[in-house]
Design a protein around this motif. Sequence first.
Motif, short mmCIF file in Angstrom:
data_model
loop_
_atom_site.label_atom_id
_atom_site.label_comp_id
_atom_site.label_asym_id
_atom_site.label_seq_id
_atom_site.Cartn_x
_atom_site.Cartn_y
_atom_site.Cartn_z
N VAL A 105 28.48 86.16 103.94
CA VAL A 105 27.73 86.20 105.42
C VAL A 105 27.17 87.69 105.43
CG1 VAL A 105 29.47 86.57 106.97
CG2 VAL A 105 27.42 85.47 107.69
N VAL A 133 26.76 89.73 102.74
CA VAL A 133 25.70 90.01 101.93
C VAL A 133 24.58 89.43 102.35
CG1 VAL A 133 25.20 89.40 99.47
CG2 VAL A 133 27.62 89.78 99.90
N GLY A 134 24.47 88.34 102.98
CA GLY A 134 23.08 87.51 103.37
C GLY A 134 22.78 88.49 104.44
N LYS A 135 23.49 89.01 105.49
CA LYS A 135 22.68 89.86 106.43
C LYS A 135 22.06 91.10 105.80
CE LYS A 135 25.68 88.55 110.21
NZ LYS A 135 26.54 88.91 111.16
N PHE A 164 20.91 91.35 102.51
CA PHE A 164 19.71 90.90 102.00
C PHE A 164 18.54 90.78 102.97
CE2 PHE A 164 17.82 87.66 98.73
CZ PHE A 164 17.02 88.73 98.11
N LEU A 165 18.84 90.16 104.08
CA LEU A 165 17.76 89.84 105.19
C LEU A 165 17.58 90.96 106.16
CD1 LEU A 165 19.34 86.38 106.10
CD2 LEU A 165 17.41 86.85 105.05
N ASN A 166 18.05 92.29 105.54
CA ASN A 166 17.96 93.23 106.40
C ASN A 166 18.23 93.04 107.83
OD1 ASN A 166 17.13 96.13 107.02
ND2 ASN A 166 15.24 95.88 106.77
N ASP A 167 19.20 92.52 108.28
CA ASP A 167 19.49 92.24 109.44
C ASP A 167 19.76 93.28 110.34
OD1 ASP A 167 20.82 89.64 111.06
OD2 ASP A 167 21.91 91.37 111.84
N SER A 168 19.49 93.22 111.83
CA SER A 168 19.46 94.59 112.59
C SER A 168 20.83 94.69 113.38
CB SER A 168 18.33 94.36 113.65
OG SER A 168 18.47 92.98 114.48
N THR A 169 21.87 93.95 113.23
CA THR A 169 23.20 93.95 113.75
C THR A 169 23.95 94.60 112.80
OG1 THR A 169 23.85 91.81 112.80
CG2 THR A 169 22.88 91.76 115.04
N ALA A 176 19.18 95.64 97.41
CA ALA A 176 18.63 95.22 98.92
C ALA A 176 18.74 96.46 99.71
CB ALA A 176 19.80 94.27 99.33
N ASN A 217 15.24 97.56 101.62
CA ASN A 217 15.47 97.38 103.00
C ASN A 217 14.82 99.03 103.62
OD1 ASN A 217 16.51 95.01 103.17
ND2 ASN A 217 18.35 95.72 103.68
N PRO A 229 22.33 83.20 107.08
CA PRO A 229 22.66 84.43 106.44
C PRO A 229 24.04 84.02 105.19
CG PRO A 229 23.10 85.01 108.62
CD PRO A 229 22.68 83.51 108.40
N VAL A 230 25.04 82.86 105.62
CA VAL A 230 25.93 82.71 104.56
C VAL A 230 25.13 82.07 103.42
CG1 VAL A 230 26.80 80.26 105.49
CG2 VAL A 230 28.13 82.01 104.40
N VAL A 252 22.11 82.59 102.40
CA VAL A 252 21.23 83.47 101.75
C VAL A 252 22.05 84.36 100.78
CG1 VAL A 252 19.90 85.65 102.02
CG2 VAL A 252 19.67 83.27 103.54
N GLY A 253 23.34 84.69 101.58
CA GLY A 253 24.35 85.55 100.88
C GLY A 253 25.00 84.88 99.69
N ARG A 287 8.26 90.35 100.37
CA ARG A 287 9.47 90.43 100.49
C ARG A 287 9.97 89.86 102.02
NH1 ARG A 287 10.88 96.67 102.77
NH2 ARG A 287 9.02 97.03 103.85
N LYS A 311 12.39 87.09 99.41
CA LYS A 311 13.58 87.34 99.04
C LYS A 311 14.22 86.31 98.42
CE LYS A 311 14.00 91.25 102.21
NZ LYS A 311 14.81 91.95 103.59
#
Lengths: 288, 288
Positions: free
Chosen positions: A125, A127-129, A131-136, A178, A182, B124-125, B127-128, B168, B174
């Motif tokens: 989770v 790693v997913g964040k 890759f998604l460039n999550d803002s949290t 990633a 980002n 996200p999980v 995607v991860g 991306r 991605k």
Amino acid sequence: MATVIDGRALAKKLNQQTSERVQKMQENDGITPGLVVIIVGDDPASQRYVRNKHRTAQRLGINSIVKQLPESVSEKELLKWVDQYNNDPTIHGILVQDPLPDQINEKDVTRAILPEKDVDGFHPVNVGKLFLNDSTKYPVSCTPKGIMTMFSEYHIELKGKNAVMLGRSAIVGKPMAALMLNQGASVSILHRLTKDITEYTKDADIIVSATGQLHTLTKNDVKVGATVIDVGQNLNEEGHLVGDVDYDDLFDKVAYITPVPGGVGPMTIATLMQQSVDLAEWSIHRDN
Amino acid sequence: MATVIDGRALAKKLNQQTSERVQKMQENDGITPGLVVIIVGDDPASQRYVRNKHRTAQRLGINSIVKQLPESVSEKELLKWVDQYNNDPTIHGILVQDPLPDQINEKDVTRAILPEKDVDGFHPVNVGKLFLNDSTKYPVSCTPKGIMTMFSEYHIELKGKNAVMLGRSAIVGKPMAALMLNQGASVSILHRLTKDITEYTKDADIIVSATGQLHTLTKNDVKVGATVIDVGQNLNEEGHLVGDVDYDDLFDKVAYITPVPGGVGPMTIATLMQQSVDLAEWSIHRDN
């Protein structure tokens, strides 16, 4: 002539900041960041790494616990310990030292650690964040994160630059790619199946090498003014620790280069310390 | 002269397989795959997409439910519905149609859907796991997954090939890059900050374009024998649906190309159907 990126000096500076953050957190919030490293068995190299982390953490004021388990420990027993630390409010970061014996599925262990205590940043989770460039706020694998600190400290811009990542491991290659993406770089991820690495590296502004192979790059492979980051930790014929790239050969052509030893290595452990304190801070002010 | 990758024919074939799988699952396990699409408000394009998904699902024997919520619905109320479907054993896939009104945080909704019911593959999980090339079963974003089916059906090899991903986004660029990397391609991820796209595309074996820009590629940008996959859905000056690339200009130079319409588009919805059945199957034989 290249500017040498001094990983030892940067790590020292980062550790100083981490130590100050620990003190402030104790003063302002009454909380001491807690880091537990679980180690299974007696592998000398692992024991040395863990001792090194433990000493550094203690020196910076982090509450560091080393949990030693026997080589014969069952996965169930190991997961019981992970669960205990997951539920321990004084522990903010949990790390299980590689490698693990055959009876233990490393993936199960990685996923058992609560994502918000995953100080290594290996949980899917997190790693997913990334890759998604999550803002949290979430933890990121320490070696790539330490390299990003190097870029920032040396004002090496990534936006709009051509970056090449040599290696696609879960711990270095993928999270590094990633992070650079980002920050606005165009990123090529190459690996042992890539037919012609030079075709990519000769036009690259930034090259990060994590191949574990000697002589990965010589001066004919790079352009003038490139930045070369060497994650390699290899032993050469004389038994000395060397990186992936031909440092001396590249030195006059590139703009920035990391030495081995004294480059990426010291930043990884300093980043682990930084992230232990991050996790403790985020546990106070959770935003995700 | 290029071979045209016929998305309509492939989608038809895939739907046929999906329909047969649904029948077998009913016979062998007594289970009908259940897909719910939650739609908020009356946006005509969204309504059309949802109707299209609903009809296709019904035709293939999937238990398809469209849950219409008013434009004014609160996030809390929407999440209550997600939670209800999370807990409903007859529902195996949950999709919340884009776009959502301003009072709703799309990220919260994506994360509220159980990862094992995340038929869009956006959690996200999931995607991860994709980025980590995890060996367990998990859903993947449907457009890139459909493109991988195209590669497979046309025997287009990725291993050791140079691939370029233009774009991306979280939904296409991605995950597509990760899928190609996992199949052994060297992957360059480019985007609007990339200074010279042609520098990459001219040596690429495979190019996937998801830029949303007309004239992204002409014949001077590609090498002879390349494969070009066009994810673009743009309106040209005459108001016709066209892709990102100059199809006619590329046609004689490349080896494989997807048309727009009739290429990637039909495969996305067929893949959504396929994945709805996958989720139902995996719910019977959970391995992760």
